[in-house]
Design a protein around this motif. Sequence first.
Motif: not given
Length: 251
Positions: A177-181, A183-187, A236-241, A243-245
């Motif tokens: 889930g790194e692609g979304h997780e 953004r929670y951290f950097y936010g 903000l930088p590194r807070t965009r989802p 998209v995996p794949g």
Amino acid sequence: MGVCSSAATEQAQEFVADIPVEYASQRKIRERNKLYYRFNHWPIWIFVFFIAPGPLTFDLFERGFDQRMALWLAAVLIGTGIAGLRGALPGVEPRPYIIRFTEDRPNPLYRRICYTFAWSEVVTFAVLNIVGAIGAIASGHWYLKQIYQSAYFPIAGTIWLLGALGQLPRVKRSTKGEGHERRYFYGSVWAVCFAQPVLWLLWKVLPRTTEYDVLKLVVFVGILAFVGNLARLGRLPRTRPIVPGELAVSD
């Protein structure tokens, strides 16, 4: 593969209306981390582990640098330096660890430890500062030092336990889930990094009266909310989802 690509596209479209996304297939792939990139990430983890003992950090901002802090800083420099040379710090690895966001890959212990400590500081410092401001408004006196001494490690320790159990973003047992997780951290990091220095400055320069204490609390919480919302919207930088794949590199 066609089914996976279609699913990824559909997931991306769910976010396009409100939140800008990054397509993993459009991100530049790094086969290795350049030396300057690795070196630039080292101070981040020096700072994270240096401020981990919250009461000591409070003394630093209240009274300045002393021998205790010098000894602790030396220990942190040695520890993180050894870990960095071994490629056991996030961003300091010889090559990126996470490349395929959909891959169910084990999350290395060093990443879990580093991000757990970062989470504990992001949450604990913010919570205790809010509690301290509320207490000052209610009682007319600041007891922030006593609050840090009594409550810092219970709160931080709880977060360390959650990290050990893999219950925090970027600290889970899998990196899927790194692609979304991330953004929670950097936010959260962006919000606290903006709000904390402002609160410290206000605490230093403004009188300690009820009216000014209310102002400090309102400004602090307001910055947290405003910056947090920008992060939620992916502004903000590194807070965009992401998209995996497809292939991508995580920082």
